[in-house]
Every structure is written in C-alpha cells, then in structure tokens.
Design a protein around this motif. Structure first.
Motif, PDB file in Angstrom:
ATOM      1  N   GLN A   1      40.977  22.008  38.721  1.00 41.65           N
ATOM      2  CA  GLN A   1      41.319  22.890  39.834  1.00 41.65           C
ATOM      3  C   GLN A   1      42.333  22.216  40.748  1.00 41.65           C
ATOM      4  O   GLN A   1      43.248  22.843  41.246  1.00 41.65           O
ATOM      5  N   SER A   2      42.131  20.925  40.987  1.00 39.94           N
ATOM      6  CA  SER A   2      43.084  20.102  41.738  1.00 39.94           C
ATOM      7  C   SER A   2      42.752  18.652  41.392  1.00 39.94           C
ATOM      8  O   SER A   2      41.909  18.396  40.527  1.00 39.94           O
ATOM      9  N   ASP A   3      43.389  17.716  42.059  1.00 39.55           N
ATOM     10  CA  ASP A   3      43.157  16.312  41.757  1.00 39.55           C
ATOM     11  C   ASP A   3      41.679  15.954  41.930  1.00 39.55           C
ATOM     12  O   ASP A   3      41.127  16.121  43.024  1.00 39.55           O
ATOM     13  N   GLN A   4      41.046  15.512  40.860  1.00 38.21           N
ATOM     14  CA  GLN A   4      39.649  15.084  40.846  1.00 38.21           C
ATOM     15  C   GLN A   4      38.653  16.205  41.176  1.00 38.21           C
ATOM     16  O   GLN A   4      37.538  15.944  41.618  1.00 38.21           O
ATOM     17  N   VAL A   5      39.070  17.455  40.944  1.00 40.22           N
ATOM     18  CA  VAL A   5      38.217  18.629  41.165  1.00 40.22           C
ATOM     19  C   VAL A   5      38.318  19.529  39.944  1.00 40.22           C
ATOM     20  O   VAL A   5      39.414  19.862  39.500  1.00 40.22           O
ATOM     21  N   TRP A   6      37.151  19.913  39.403  1.00 42.35           N
ATOM     22  CA  TRP A   6      37.069  20.767  38.229  1.00 42.35           C
ATOM     23  C   TRP A   6      36.025  21.848  38.458  1.00 42.35           C
ATOM     24  O   TRP A   6      35.124  21.689  39.264  1.00 42.35           O
ATOM     25  N   PHE A   7      36.130  22.938  37.684  1.00 39.18           N
ATOM     26  CA  PHE A   7      35.053  23.917  37.653  1.00 39.18           C
ATOM     27  C   PHE A   7      34.692  24.210  36.208  1.00 39.18           C
ATOM     28  O   PHE A   7      35.532  24.119  35.310  1.00 39.18           O
ATOM     29  N   ARG A   8      33.422  24.522  35.995  1.00 41.36           N
ATOM     30  CA  ARG A   8      32.933  24.927  34.684  1.00 41.36           C
ATOM     31  C   ARG A   8      32.414  26.352  34.816  1.00 41.36           C
ATOM     32  O   ARG A   8      31.421  26.598  35.489  1.00 41.36           O
ATOM     33  N   PRO A   9      33.104  27.315  34.196  1.00 38.90           N
ATOM     34  CA  PRO A   9      32.693  28.707  34.321  1.00 38.90           C
ATOM     35  C   PRO A   9      31.321  28.964  33.692  1.00 38.90           C
ATOM     36  O   PRO A   9      30.991  28.402  32.657  1.00 38.90           O
ATOM     37  N   LEU A  10      30.550  29.812  34.353  1.00 41.18           N
ATOM     38  CA  LEU A  10      29.291  30.298  33.804  1.00 41.18           C
ATOM     39  C   LEU A  10      29.340  31.810  33.642  1.00 41.18           C
ATOM     40  O   LEU A  10      28.811  32.350  32.678  1.00 41.18           O
ATOM     41  N   LEU A  11      29.992  32.504  34.586  1.00 40.61           N
ATOM     42  CA  LEU A  11      30.099  33.961  34.523  1.00 40.61           C
ATOM     43  C   LEU A  11      31.290  34.422  35.346  1.00 40.61           C
ATOM     44  O   LEU A  11      31.476  33.971  36.479  1.00 40.61           O
ATOM     45  N   PHE A  12      32.074  35.315  34.760  1.00 38.10           N
ATOM     46  CA  PHE A  12      33.153  35.991  35.463  1.00 38.10           C
ATOM     47  C   PHE A  12      32.848  37.480  35.425  1.00 38.10           C
ATOM     48  O   PHE A  12      32.967  38.110  34.371  1.00 38.10           O
ATOM     49  N   SER A  13      32.450  38.074  36.529  1.00 36.68           N
ATOM     50  CA  SER A  13      32.157  39.503  36.579  1.00 36.68           C
ATOM     51  C   SER A  13      33.375  40.241  37.123  1.00 36.68           C
ATOM     52  O   SER A  13      33.567  40.328  38.338  1.00 36.68           O
ATOM     53  N   VAL A  14      34.171  40.782  36.202  1.00 32.57           N
ATOM     54  CA  VAL A  14      35.378  41.482  36.631  1.00 32.57           C
ATOM     55  C   VAL A  14      35.053  42.849  37.221  1.00 32.57           C
ATOM     56  O   VAL A  14      35.788  43.346  38.075  1.00 32.57           O
ATOM     57  N   SER A  15      33.960  43.461  36.812  1.00 30.70           N
ATOM     58  CA  SER A  15      33.614  44.783  37.336  1.00 30.70           C
ATOM     59  C   SER A  15      33.011  44.716  38.733  1.00 30.70           C
ATOM     60  O   SER A  15      33.102  45.677  39.497  1.00 30.70           O
ATOM     61  N   GLN A  16      32.400  43.587  39.080  1.00 33.41           N
ATOM     62  CA  GLN A  16      31.781  43.465  40.399  1.00 33.41           C
ATOM     63  C   GLN A  16      32.484  42.439  41.293  1.00 33.41           C
ATOM     64  O   GLN A  16      32.077  42.229  42.429  1.00 33.41           O
ATOM     65  N   GLY A  17      33.514  41.782  40.765  1.00 31.64           N
ATOM     66  CA  GLY A  17      34.335  40.906  41.587  1.00 31.64           C
ATOM     67  C   GLY A  17      33.675  39.618  42.032  1.00 31.64           C
ATOM     68  O   GLY A  17      33.855  39.188  43.168  1.00 31.64           O
ATOM     69  N   TYR A  18      32.895  38.992  41.144  1.00 27.99           N
ATOM     70  CA  TYR A  18      32.301  37.710  41.497  1.00 27.99           C
ATOM     71  C   TYR A  18      32.390  36.749  40.336  1.00 27.99           C
ATOM     72  O   TYR A  18      32.667  37.134  39.198  1.00 27.99           O
ATOM     73  N   PHE A  19      32.177  35.470  40.640  1.00 26.48           N
ATOM     74  CA  PHE A  19      32.112  34.459  39.594  1.00 26.48           C
ATOM     75  C   PHE A  19      31.034  33.455  39.938  1.00 26.48           C
ATOM     76  O   PHE A  19      30.678  33.266  41.102  1.00 26.48           O
ATOM     77  N   VAL A  20      30.497  32.839  38.883  1.00 24.20           N
ATOM     78  CA  VAL A  20      29.514  31.774  39.018  1.00 24.20           C
ATOM     79  C   VAL A  20      30.066  30.588  38.251  1.00 24.20           C
ATOM     80  O   VAL A  20      30.477  30.735  37.087  1.00 24.20           O
TER      81      VAL A  20
ATOM     82  N   PHE B   1      39.775  36.808  39.084  1.00 24.43           N
ATOM     83  CA  PHE B   1      40.907  36.981  38.180  1.00 24.43           C
ATOM     84  C   PHE B   1      41.776  35.723  38.098  1.00 24.43           C
ATOM     85  O   PHE B   1      42.231  35.343  37.012  1.00 24.43           O
ATOM     86  N   SER B   2      41.989  35.055  39.222  1.00 20.31           N
ATOM     87  CA  SER B   2      42.760  33.806  39.172  1.00 20.31           C
ATOM     88  C   SER B   2      41.962  32.711  38.467  1.00 20.31           C
ATOM     89  O   SER B   2      42.541  31.869  37.771  1.00 20.31           O
ATOM     90  N   LYS B   3      40.629  32.729  38.614  1.00 25.98           N
ATOM     91  CA  LYS B   3      39.794  31.750  37.909  1.00 25.98           C
ATOM     92  C   LYS B   3      39.866  31.976  36.390  1.00 25.98           C
ATOM     93  O   LYS B   3      39.948  31.015  35.625  1.00 25.98           O
ATOM     94  N   ILE B   4      39.822  33.224  35.971  1.00 28.25           N
ATOM     95  CA  ILE B   4      39.928  33.536  34.535  1.00 28.25           C
ATOM     96  C   ILE B   4      41.266  33.040  33.999  1.00 28.25           C
ATOM     97  O   ILE B   4      41.319  32.407  32.932  1.00 28.25           O
ATOM     98  N   GLN B   5      42.335  33.315  34.705  1.00 22.76           N
ATOM     99  CA  GLN B   5      43.665  32.896  34.251  1.00 22.76           C
ATOM    100  C   GLN B   5      43.762  31.382  34.133  1.00 22.76           C
ATOM    101  O   GLN B   5      44.258  30.846  33.140  1.00 22.76           O
ATOM    102  N   LYS B   6      43.248  30.680  35.124  1.00 20.44           N
ATOM    103  CA  LYS B   6      43.281  29.207  35.098  1.00 20.44           C
ATOM    104  C   LYS B   6      42.465  28.679  33.915  1.00 20.44           C
ATOM    105  O   LYS B   6      42.879  27.744  33.221  1.00 20.44           O
ATOM    106  N   ALA B   7      41.299  29.286  33.666  1.00 20.50           N
ATOM    107  CA  ALA B   7      40.449  28.861  32.556  1.00 20.50           C
ATOM    108  C   ALA B   7      41.128  29.141  31.212  1.00 20.50           C
ATOM    109  O   ALA B   7      41.106  28.295  30.313  1.00 20.50           O
ATOM    110  N   LYS B   8      41.745  30.317  31.063  1.00 21.24           N
ATOM    111  CA  LYS B   8      42.463  30.651  29.821  1.00 21.24           C
ATOM    112  C   LYS B   8      43.535  29.616  29.519  1.00 21.24           C
ATOM    113  O   LYS B   8      43.643  29.131  28.390  1.00 21.24           O
ATOM    114  N   GLU B   9      44.336  29.290  30.516  1.00 23.71           N
ATOM    115  CA  GLU B   9      45.420  28.320  30.333  1.00 23.71           C
ATOM    116  C   GLU B   9      44.868  26.954  29.948  1.00 23.71           C
ATOM    117  O   GLU B   9      45.402  26.294  29.046  1.00 23.71           O
TER     118      GLU B   9
END
Length: 177
Positions: free
Chosen positions: A44-63, A152-160
């Motif tokens: 995500q940035s220097d020394q910061v990462w995220f591990r996706p668990l859920l991307f809810s595009v229909s309800q607009g949230y992520f875990v 949506f930006s989290k999904i794009q970052k994860a895809k890349e």
C-alpha cells in the motif's frame, strides 16, 4: 401425541429451495497465520501492506488485514462510513483520541471521524483487521482532501499486485462479492 419428525430435527441441513440471487459463501482459510505467502500481501505504501479478505462491490465495503512494519504517522483520514477494527498484533492510536488499540482490542470508528493514525516506536509490526464501509478520504492537517481509497481502488491495487507477483490478476476475484 406422536410426532413423525425425527427427534434431532435441528441437526438436519436445510432442504428447501435456496433464496434467489444469493451470493455464494466465502471462506478464506488461515487468515490468522500472519506468516503466509508474502504474495498475498498487497503493498500500500512503504512498509505497509494489506491482505484482502472481502471486497463487497454491491454494498461498498471491504475487509482486510493491514500490516505495518514501521513506526510513526501512517495516515490522516476521514471515514465516509463506519469502520470496525480488531487488533491482531501490536498497537496503534489516533492522535486526536486518548485511547489505544492494542492486541486483542476492538475499535469502532463512526462515519465522519477524522483522525491521524500513529504506530509507536516500540512496535515492530502491527496487524489489524479492518472492516471499512465507504471510503477513506485522506486529508491534510486542515481537513482538505488529498486522496481517496475505497473498495474499487483496493480491488485495482490488488489486481495489479497479483499480476506482478505471478498469481494473476484474476486471483483477486475470490474476494469479490
């Protein structure tokens, strides 16, 4: 009175018709095994990462799990929706609040709250599970927007990232509902 139902009716699986338009369940194994395949962690940035668990595009949230391996200020942001956080490792706090989120703690952050996240110097690694509804609106010290992050930006970052590390861009699809 005699019943024809078996005495252990509670132990039987539902056998009726499924409700229409229901999404499939999702299970992500071993999420508390923090030393997993490093490719699962999206930078995500220097020394910061995220591990996706859920991307809810229909309800607009992520875990996701957020992992930080540095001390200091991580970000200043405003929440467009509620945020739930469970600290799995380390600790952190917001400069604007007196409380600390420490290992084993749960924090609720209401919509509209603006705060500056800091990881203290004595923490080598912080991992927190965040359930974020809406967006993070990154702001400067006066509250002026300087960036936005949402499902949506989290999904794009994860895809890349997954494409770059050889898992393939479609690897992210398992987390999208």
């Amino acid at each position: 009175m005699t019943s024809s139902a078996p005495p252990d009716q509670h132990a039987l699986a539902y056998r009726g018709q499924p409700l229409p338009n229901i999404l499939e369940d999702q299970v992500v194994p071993d999420v508390l095994t923090l030393n997993c395949d490093e490719r699962f962690w999206v930078p995500q940035s220097d020394q910061v990462w995220f591990r996706p668990l859920l991307f809810s595009v229909s309800q607009g949230y992520f875990v996701n799990l957020l992992r930080v391996r540095k001390s200091g200020i991580l970000s200043r942001h405003r929440h467009a929706g509620p945020v739930h956080a469970t600290v799995l490792k380390g600790r952190w706090h917001y400069l604007e609040h007196p409380w600390w989120a420490e290992q084993g703690s749960y924090a609720f952050e209401p919509p509209g709250d603006i705060h500056t996240l800091e990881v203290p110097e004595d923490v080598e690694e912080m991992v927190t599970m965040f359930h974020v509804t809406g967006a993070y609106i990154y702001v400067d010290v006066d509250g002026n927007p300087v960036g936005v992050e949402d499902v949506f930006s989290k999904i794009q970052k994860a895809k890349e990232h997954y494409e770059k590390v050889g898992l393939g861009a479609d690897f992210v699809n398992q987390f999208i509902r």
